[in-house]
Design an enzyme around this catalytic site. Structure first.
Site, PDB file in Angstrom:
ATOM      1  N   GLY A  78       1.089  -1.701  -0.057  1.00 21.98           N
ATOM      2  CA  GLY A  78      -0.075   0.301  -0.264  1.00 21.98           C
ATOM      3  C   GLY A  78       0.501   1.451  -0.052  1.00 21.98           C
ATOM      4  CB  THR A  79       4.134   2.109   1.765  1.00 22.08           C
ATOM      5  OG1 THR A  79       3.584   2.307   3.175  1.00 22.08           O
ATOM      6  CG2 THR A  79       5.241   3.249   1.797  1.00 22.08           C
ATOM      7  CD  GLN A  81      -6.807   1.130   9.257  1.00 22.52           C
ATOM      8  OE1 GLN A  81      -7.780   0.050   9.831  1.00 22.52           O
ATOM      9  NE2 GLN A  81      -5.271   0.509   9.438  1.00 22.52           N
ATOM     10  CB  SER A  92      -2.192  -2.525   2.045  1.00 18.99           C
ATOM     11  OG  SER A  92      -0.873  -2.928   2.636  1.00 18.99           O
ATOM     12  CB  ALA A  93      -3.730  -7.395  -0.022  1.00 20.40           C
ATOM     13  CG  HIS A  94      -0.956  -5.749   5.144  1.00 20.98           C
ATOM     14  ND1 HIS A  94      -1.244  -5.195   6.559  1.00 20.98           N
ATOM     15  CD2 HIS A  94      -0.604  -4.768   4.819  1.00 20.98           C
ATOM     16  CE1 HIS A  94      -0.262  -4.085   6.574  1.00 20.98           C
ATOM     17  NE2 HIS A  94      -0.246  -3.858   5.831  1.00 20.98           N
ATOM     18  CB  CYS A 145       6.864   9.254  24.973  1.00 23.62           C
ATOM     19  SG  CYS A 145       6.734  10.411  25.394  1.00 23.62           S
TER      20      CYS A 145
END
Length: 459
Positions: free
Chosen positions: A69-70, A177, A194-196, A320
């Site tokens: 996807g990225t 998403q 993105s498939a995952h 953090c």
């Protein structure tokens, strides 16, 4: 062990596993070859593209399979900006986009382009009016996620798409998403997923580019996937991704209603069971399986370890972490508490029993972390000076907020507490604490080291 981190990666759907194993035997050959094995692989690839295109709502020849996807986002942004370079070099994004979009925007700026970040409200949604104001004559591309990865807020894609259409600007929608839950409303020009995220295998992304959108793929030319994704297609993974997308979409309506009820249970019960907690994200316009909340006086990473020991896999989009020591850009843009952040995203098949046990475990885990950090149990006001200075330099969140909470009751109403901190998260968390506790955040002042955050006691 209940797995509550589907927003990061959903468990592999049984249909995806079956399709993957079958395609390993049938789809190993080069689909560009004319012999029998190549033709068989081509048939599988074409069938997967048609199935995925139907789910996306585009033509098969508009859809490209990418390595992730990225990679789809990077290719979409670079290709659209290059294709519309004559229009201008301005890019518009929301302040809560996935890091792949923001990294692309930063890279574009380094190469001489410009970009505008559209702010969001406290629920994490953009205002269509504000988004429209960011569009300019030299805007080459606009980007807006369909739903936020960290807090689940659904964005006003149809309204923004109409504004972009009127301005003649293509709109890229990051649907990673949401695509498994239903089609993205029409009006987009480019789409990435993105498939995952929906139960397909990792290593498969989708990039759809509508016909008529000026698009110039960047990088060395490649004959595969319309030149938009170089290299040999991972046909077994692509087949599994398309098969699982079709199945999860068929199951989405029933599963969405069931998981939405479980998420609503968490949203309601967390606020009642855990003191000093803020549930974030839009309570109505949200994904059905995701809820995020932040706990005062808690280190998010420590809390995740405690919950892991109790058998729950959750994530934190915040505060953090040991790797970055910076707060979540999404929570920062929303202006909400970032410390002690927990994201719960339920995969398909999650039971009410699992959720009930999580709610039984959570209060004790939070209390244990607060005790270890020395968090205040209750305010114990005593007479003291009209102003105090708390030195938290060198100490990471949530310690600066804990120290503030310990002493706020010792100054008279109208008195001030100044917190010295060099932790970036304090810039977000101290104002958020003031909002939650009904105190006045006066502002930030320069200091010899770090910053000085001034808080006035109102009650």
């Amino acid at each position: 062990m209940p797995y509550f981190d589907a927003a990061s990666s959903a468990p592999l759907h049984p249909v995806a596993r079956q399709a993957l194993l079958a395609a390993l035997d049938e789809g190993w050959a080069d689909p560009a070859r004319l012999y029998r094995e190549g033709r068989r692989a081509r048939l599988l690839l074409d069938a997967a593209r048609e199935a995925a295109a139907e789910a996306v709502g585009c033509r098969p020849d508009e859809l490209t399979f990418t390595p992730s996807g990225t990679a789809a986002v990077h290719s979409a942004i670079s290709g659209a900006l290059a294709g519309r370079r004559r229009v201008g070099r301005h890019l518009v994004v929301s302040a809560v986009e996935h890091s792949s979009v923001l990294h692309s925007a930063a890279a574009h700026e380094k190469q001489g382009g410009t970009f505008t970040e559209v702010p969001v409200d406290r629920a994490g949604a953009v205002s269509p009016a504000a988004y429209g104001e960011a569009l300019r004559a030299d805007t080459a591309l606009a980007c807006l996620q369909s739903a936020n990865h960290e807090v689940g807020t659904v964005q006003p894609v149809p309204e923004v798409a109409e504004l972009c259409r009127a301005a003649g600007v293509p709109l890229l929608v990051d649907a990673a998403q949401s695509l498994g839950w239903g089609p993205v409303p029409s009006g987009w020009s480019l789409l990435a997923a993105s498939a995952h995220k929906w139960g397909g295998p990792s290593g498969v992304g989708l990039l759809a580019v509508r016909k008529g959108v000026r698009f110039a793929p960047q990088g060395p030319a490649d004959e595969r996937e319309s030149g938009r994704a170089a290299g040999f297609e991972n046909i077994p993974a692509v087949v599994a991704a398309a098969a699982s997308l079709r199945v999860v979409r068929a199951e989405a309506e029933a599963e969405s209603a069931r998981l939405r009820a479980l998420v609503e249970l968490i949203r309601t019960r967390v606020a009642a069971l855990v003191p000093e907690v803020e549930v974030v994200g839009d309570p109505v316009r949200r994904l059905p399986h995701l809820v995020t909340f932040s706990c005062l006086y808690v280190d998010g990473e420590t809390l995740l370890h405690e919950l892991d020991r109790e058998g729950f896999a959750v994530s934190s989009g915040s505060s953090c972490t040991s790797s970055t020591l910076t707060p979540s850009h999404v929570l920062k843009a929303m202006g909400v508490l970032s410390e002690g952040n927990v994201r719960v995203s339920l995969p398909a098949g999650t039971t009410q029993e699992d959720v009930e046990r999580f709610l039984r475990v959570l209060p004790g885990s939070v209390a244990g972390v607060r005790e270890k950090l020395g968090a205040p149990v209750a305010a114990s006001p005593t007479r003291a000076a009209a102003s105090l200075v708390v030195d938290s330099l060198g100490r990471r969140c949530p310690i600066p907020v804990i120290e503030l909470a310990k002493v706020i009751g010792t100054v008279p109403v109208g008195g001030t507490v100044t917190v010295l901190s060099d932790d970036e998260a304090a810039r977000l968390d101290i104002p958020a604490w003031c909002t939650m506790r009904g105190q006045e955040y006066v502002g930030e002042e320069p200091a010899d080291r770090g910053s000085a955050y001034v808080v006035r006691r109102l009650s």
